[in-house]
Enzyme design. Sequence first.
Site, PDB file in Angstrom:
ATOM      1  N   LEU A 102       0.840  -1.196   0.000  1.00 38.86           N
ATOM      2  CA  LEU A 102       0.000   0.000   0.000  1.00 38.86           C
ATOM      3  C   LEU A 102       0.875   1.245   0.000  1.00 38.86           C
ATOM      4  CD1 LEU A 102      -2.695   1.591   0.456  1.00 38.86           C
ATOM      5  CD2 LEU A 102      -2.312   1.258   2.918  1.00 38.86           C
ATOM      6  N   SER A 103       0.573   2.203  -0.864  1.00 37.71           N
ATOM      7  CA  SER A 103       1.217   3.507  -0.876  1.00 37.71           C
ATOM      8  C   SER A 103       2.732   3.355  -1.041  1.00 37.71           C
ATOM      9  CB  SER A 103       0.843   4.267   0.403  1.00 37.71           C
ATOM     10  OG  SER A 103       1.236   5.616   0.332  1.00 37.71           O
ATOM     11  N   ALA A 104       3.542   3.784  -0.061  1.00 34.09           N
ATOM     12  CA  ALA A 104       4.989   3.596  -0.150  1.00 34.09           C
ATOM     13  C   ALA A 104       5.315   2.111  -0.270  1.00 34.09           C
ATOM     14  CB  ALA A 104       5.676   4.194   1.071  1.00 34.09           C
TER      15      ALA A 104
END
Length: 367
Positions: free
Chosen positions: A198-200
Amino acid sequence: MKLNEGFLDSMKEAFALFRSNDPAAAAEIVKRAMRGERTDAAVAQADPHDDTTTTRLADLLQPRRNVHTRQTEGDVQDCGHFSLRRYADAAGQRDYKVYVPGQYRSDPLPLIVMLHGCTQDADDFAAGTRMNALAETHGFIVAYPTQPQGANQSKCWNWFRPADQQRDRGEPSLIAGITREVMANYNVDPKRVFVAGLSAGGAMAAIVAQTYPDLYAAAGIHSGLPVGCAHDLPSALAAMRGGKAKSKARNPVRADIHHAQAPQCPLIVFHGDADATVHPANANELIREFSASETSPARASSGDSRARKHTVRHMTSRAGVDAELWIIHGAPHAWAGGSSSGSYTDPSGPDASAEMVRFFLEHPRRP
């Protein structure tokens, strides 16, 4: 090197401009502050190559915590074993947790490596994605590498640093090493090893999937960014807002990774079109090499009546590698269909975890 308060004030000013949709002005303040020039906030004294500077700046880039609008129904209870381990190699060391389902015996099981987002940890990510419950249902092992605060002030994976975008170096080396250690300690099917984030963590999942196609059979990227889209904090800000690097020549890591190989790893990508932290254009960039040979037109679907409406595209690259792109309408920067017991989740769905597992099990690694 210790950052003074004036430098942090400059970074806060830059981040405020970033949030107000003025990335050019924000990037200019970051560059001036890193050069030690006076900004509207103060005189900066930071070294752009200093790790402390990088982690402090990353702290300003962490996504805002979403407020959950409703509780999910009772989750399936995990009844397996969730244990803490530590892995070390020349690149450093990382803790990780492993979930082994109660049905684990002697038959080889798939393995899914889960990379959390900023400010999260293994327990939080496991709770939010409900991946351990799915491991019980479908019979697979889950590993959760943990990014410590010592490596990044906000516990983000350092996807924007060239040293952490290459095979057998930095964080990709650590994540691949953890994956291999789990495979050595348990009976794992080497053709069914997957990575998601998720995300980074999604950006780092894209990196390890691209740099280790011999290890990972497929990847799931939620609200992430494409490989090599940034090489420092200013370019990371630009990428998060949907911009592209001004010149590939300025980022030799990206050019090397991008041209070294066509996509070899099937991808399933999720992104909310109301994401105010990582622009949805990054999702399109992730599947850019697949879009030329789309196998079916985009279709709108509501699925579960409680889920957000979404559009799903199924694609295949010229080399026959599959990809799916899920654009979730009105969704913020959060794991779709996750449990409200974890952070950065959007319980309204669709269920990204279940769809990733379905996609993974359909795509064992090809010979």
